[in-house]
Design a protein around this motif. Structure first.
Motif, PDB file in Angstrom:
ATOM      1  N   LEU A  83       0.941  -1.080   0.020  1.00 14.01           N
ATOM      2  CA  LEU A  83       0.014  -0.090  -0.073  1.00 14.01           C
ATOM      3  C   LEU A  83       0.821   1.186   0.004  1.00 14.01           C
ATOM      4  N   ARG A  84       0.482   2.188  -0.674  1.00 15.16           N
ATOM      5  CA  ARG A  84       1.403   3.534  -0.775  1.00 15.16           C
ATOM      6  C   ARG A  84       1.006   4.095   0.591  1.00 15.16           C
ATOM      7  N   ASP A  85       1.865   5.000   0.798  1.00 17.60           N
ATOM      8  CA  ASP A  85       1.705   6.212   1.871  1.00 17.60           C
ATOM      9  C   ASP A  85       0.640   7.078   1.714  1.00 17.60           C
ATOM     10  N   GLU A  86      -0.265   6.894   2.212  1.00 19.28           N
ATOM     11  CA  GLU A  86      -1.342   7.961   2.150  1.00 19.28           C
ATOM     12  C   GLU A  86      -1.576   8.931   3.371  1.00 19.28           C
ATOM     13  N   PRO A  87      -1.630  10.294   2.653  1.00 21.01           N
ATOM     14  CA  PRO A  87      -1.809  11.400   3.897  1.00 21.01           C
ATOM     15  C   PRO A  87      -3.294  11.322   4.546  1.00 21.01           C
ATOM     16  N   VAL A  88      -3.181  11.335   5.788  1.00 16.87           N
ATOM     17  CA  VAL A  88      -4.208  11.362   6.655  1.00 16.87           C
ATOM     18  C   VAL A  88      -5.347  11.897   6.326  1.00 16.87           C
ATOM     19  N   VAL A  89      -6.505  11.512   6.040  1.00 14.47           N
ATOM     20  CA  VAL A  89      -7.610  12.581   5.946  1.00 14.47           C
ATOM     21  C   VAL A  89      -7.933  13.219   7.356  1.00 14.47           C
ATOM     22  N   PRO A  90      -8.037  14.338   7.347  1.00 14.06           N
ATOM     23  CA  PRO A  90      -8.416  14.953   8.679  1.00 14.06           C
ATOM     24  C   PRO A  90      -9.906  14.816   9.009  1.00 14.06           C
ATOM     25  N   GLY A  91     -10.177  14.929  10.249  1.00 18.42           N
ATOM     26  CA  GLY A  91     -11.690  14.880  10.726  1.00 18.42           C
ATOM     27  C   GLY A  91     -12.101  13.544  11.246  1.00 18.42           C
ATOM     28  N   GLU A  92     -13.210  13.392  12.186  1.00 13.09           N
ATOM     29  CA  GLU A  92     -13.449  12.321  12.970  1.00 13.09           C
ATOM     30  C   GLU A  92     -14.466  11.656  12.306  1.00 13.09           C
ATOM     31  N   ILE A  93     -14.512  10.353  12.158  1.00 13.71           N
ATOM     32  CA  ILE A  93     -15.786   9.615  11.811  1.00 13.71           C
ATOM     33  C   ILE A  93     -16.548   9.237  12.938  1.00 13.71           C
ATOM     34  N   HIS A  94     -17.508   9.962  13.508  1.00 13.87           N
ATOM     35  CA  HIS A  94     -18.526   9.937  14.408  1.00 13.87           C
ATOM     36  C   HIS A  94     -19.285   8.755  14.269  1.00 13.87           C
ATOM     37  N   VAL A  95     -19.410   7.931  15.167  1.00 10.90           N
ATOM     38  CA  VAL A  95     -20.301   6.760  15.243  1.00 10.90           C
ATOM     39  C   VAL A  95     -21.663   7.365  15.896  1.00 10.90           C
ATOM     40  N   VAL A  96     -22.560   7.275  15.085  1.00 11.73           N
ATOM     41  CA  VAL A  96     -23.742   7.854  15.399  1.00 11.73           C
ATOM     42  C   VAL A  96     -24.899   6.765  16.161  1.00 11.73           C
ATOM     43  N   HIS A  97     -24.654   5.621  15.566  1.00 12.99           N
ATOM     44  CA  HIS A  97     -25.343   4.375  16.094  1.00 12.99           C
ATOM     45  C   HIS A  97     -24.791   3.138  15.863  1.00 12.99           C
ATOM     46  N   ARG A  98     -25.137   2.114  16.745  1.00  9.24           N
ATOM     47  CA  ARG A  98     -24.302   0.644  16.528  1.00  9.24           C
ATOM     48  C   ARG A  98     -25.104  -0.179  17.181  1.00  9.24           C
ATOM     49  N   ASP A  99     -25.505  -1.074  16.619  1.00 12.37           N
ATOM     50  CA  ASP A  99     -26.079  -2.450  17.285  1.00 12.37           C
ATOM     51  C   ASP A  99     -25.653  -3.710  16.528  1.00 12.37           C
ATOM     52  N   GLU A 100     -26.315  -4.625  16.749  1.00 14.55           N
ATOM     53  CA  GLU A 100     -25.935  -6.035  16.355  1.00 14.55           C
ATOM     54  C   GLU A 100     -25.830  -6.052  14.733  1.00 14.55           C
ATOM     55  N   ARG A 101     -26.758  -5.351  14.026  1.00 15.80           N
ATOM     56  CA  ARG A 101     -26.909  -5.361  12.631  1.00 15.80           C
ATOM     57  C   ARG A 101     -26.194  -4.082  11.753  1.00 15.80           C
ATOM     58  N   LEU A 102     -26.470  -2.994  12.613  1.00 15.07           N
ATOM     59  CA  LEU A 102     -26.126  -1.658  11.796  1.00 15.07           C
ATOM     60  C   LEU A 102     -24.818  -0.935  12.474  1.00 15.07           C
ATOM     61  N   VAL A 103     -24.193  -0.245  11.805  1.00 15.02           N
ATOM     62  CA  VAL A 103     -23.433   0.947  12.370  1.00 15.02           C
ATOM     63  C   VAL A 103     -23.681   2.117  11.333  1.00 15.02           C
ATOM     64  N   VAL A 104     -23.860   3.207  12.127  1.00 13.22           N
ATOM     65  CA  VAL A 104     -24.335   4.446  11.163  1.00 13.22           C
ATOM     66  C   VAL A 104     -23.206   5.399  11.466  1.00 13.22           C
ATOM     67  N   VAL A 105     -22.481   5.833  10.749  1.00 13.81           N
ATOM     68  CA  VAL A 105     -21.500   6.918  10.999  1.00 13.81           C
ATOM     69  C   VAL A 105     -21.723   8.151  10.407  1.00 13.81           C
ATOM     70  N   ASP A 106     -20.985   9.254  10.658  1.00 18.18           N
ATOM     71  CA  ASP A 106     -21.151  10.385  10.277  1.00 18.18           C
ATOM     72  C   ASP A 106     -19.618  10.656   9.521  1.00 18.18           C
ATOM     73  N   LYS A 107     -19.372  10.692   8.481  1.00 20.58           N
ATOM     74  CA  LYS A 107     -18.184  10.806   7.836  1.00 20.58           C
ATOM     75  C   LYS A 107     -17.622  12.199   7.577  1.00 20.58           C
ATOM     76  N   PRO A 108     -16.361  12.579   7.530  1.00 19.18           N
ATOM     77  CA  PRO A 108     -15.853  13.902   7.276  1.00 19.18           C
ATOM     78  C   PRO A 108     -15.567  13.912   5.567  1.00 19.18           C
ATOM     79  N   PRO A 109     -15.441  15.114   5.008  1.00 12.15           N
ATOM     80  CA  PRO A 109     -15.157  15.199   3.736  1.00 12.15           C
ATOM     81  C   PRO A 109     -13.855  14.539   3.214  1.00 12.15           C
ATOM     82  N   PHE A 110     -13.609  14.117   2.186  1.00  6.57           N
ATOM     83  CA  PHE A 110     -12.330  13.808   1.428  1.00  6.57           C
ATOM     84  C   PHE A 110     -11.926  12.240   1.953  1.00  6.57           C
TER      85      PHE A 110
END
Length: 317
Positions: A83-110
């Motif tokens: 794998l190439r060295d990738e610049p880290v994309v800034p911003g947090e992935i917020h986990v909005v919801h998680r249960d047995e079946r689903l994970v819902v996240v709020d992703k940052p741009p880029f």
């Protein structure tokens, strides 16, 4: 079905698999050794001799292949790609919801939804498989890399079918918000209906005049912010770049869009100007248990670049 990989996932990614061709009757094998076939099969920039020397190619039993192993037809080979060295994309992935079946996240741009092209480690799937210890985590839909907001993922493969069917039946209500210029002569709310087509391998989609409608978006102005409008977008379909193309067609291209109405020369790792498009809300009846589910983004417009990333803000306009 191919045999199960003898290599464990690495960085949340399954090992790559190759298979030698079937032997043609009365024909001789064109490669004397497995090393010769691998050098033929893989691109020139791949250091096949070095990887063979490190034992990085394995067979179905997990045995490391040698350069001089005799060639055999219909043989499976697994390995992990460099794998190439990738610049880290800034911003947090917020986990909005998680249960047995689903994970819902709020992703940052880029941040890419899935590992693809030059964006592998810097993707939602790869980051979260490791962070949440969910090796089968997979998205139920996609967001453009430059789009922010809500993304739904299945925790295991066994749950994908029911939820993907809900998306295919348009049983999932999605609401987006976009920051774009104001137009006094634009009558709103309005519904944009047209035919969108995107050729594989091209950057931009296009509207095909006269073709049957395959894309529909309801557009309404919610409020004004510093001389610009925050628009509420309700798509009935999910064509590639649909919202971006529809607003550009109305003469109110989304702020920060590098493709519409014209392609701008923006480096892929330039994180200074986030696209002002947010997947803000999602609502549906859960196809497994029948419960009503509704999720909202923790971000709001305008998204502001800070240290190359975006600022998380409270939900709601």
């Amino acid at each position: 079905m191919p045999p199960r990989s003898p290599l464990p996932a690495r960085h949340g990614l399954a090992a790559a698999r190759l298979r030698t061709p079937d032997r043609v009757r009365a024909a001789t094998d064109p490669w004397p050794t497995m090393g010769a076939w691998l050098r033929h099969r893989l691109p020139e920039h791949v250091d096949v001799p070095g990887m063979l020397g490190q034992g990085r190619f394995v067979d179905e039993d997990g045995r490391a292949l040698r350069d001089d192993d005799p060639y055999a037809p219909a043989r499976h080979v697994w390995f992990h790609r460099d794998l190439r060295d990738e610049p880290v994309v800034p911003g947090e992935i917020h986990v909005v919801h998680r249960d047995e079946r689903l994970v819902v996240v709020d992703k940052p741009p880029f941040l890419s939804t899935i590992p693809r092209g030059s964006h592998v480690m810097q993707s939602v799937v790869v980051r979260l498989r490791a962070a949440l210890d969910l090796p089968e985590l997979s998205p139920l839909h996609r967001l453009d890399r430059v789009t922010s907001g809500l993304l739904m993922l299945a925790t295991e493969q066994r749950w994908r079918g029911a939820y993907q069917t809900a998306f295919e039946r348009r049983a999932v209500d999605k609401t987006y918000r976009a920051l774009a210029p104001l137009r006094a002569d634009l009558a709103l709310p309005t519904v944009v209906r047209d035919h969108i087509h995107k050729e594989r391998g091209t950057w931009c989609a296009e509207v095909v005049p006269g073709a049957p409608v395959n894309a529909e978006t309801h557009v309404a102005l919610e409020r004004e912010v510093d001389g610009r409008g925050v628009y509420r977008l309700t798509p009935r379909t999910g064509r590639t770049h649909q919202l971006r193309l529809h607003l550009a067609g109305l003469g109110i291209a989304i702020v920060g869009d590098p493709l519409y109405p014209v392609v701008r020369d923006v480096a892929v790792d330039d994180f200074r100007h986030p696209l002002q498009l947010l997947a803000a809300e999602v609502a549906f009846t859960d196809p497994v248990d029948g419960q009503h589910r509704e999720f909202r983004s923790v971000r709001s417009l305008p998204l502001v670049a800070q240290d190359g990333g975006d600022r998380a803000a409270s939900a709601g306009p």
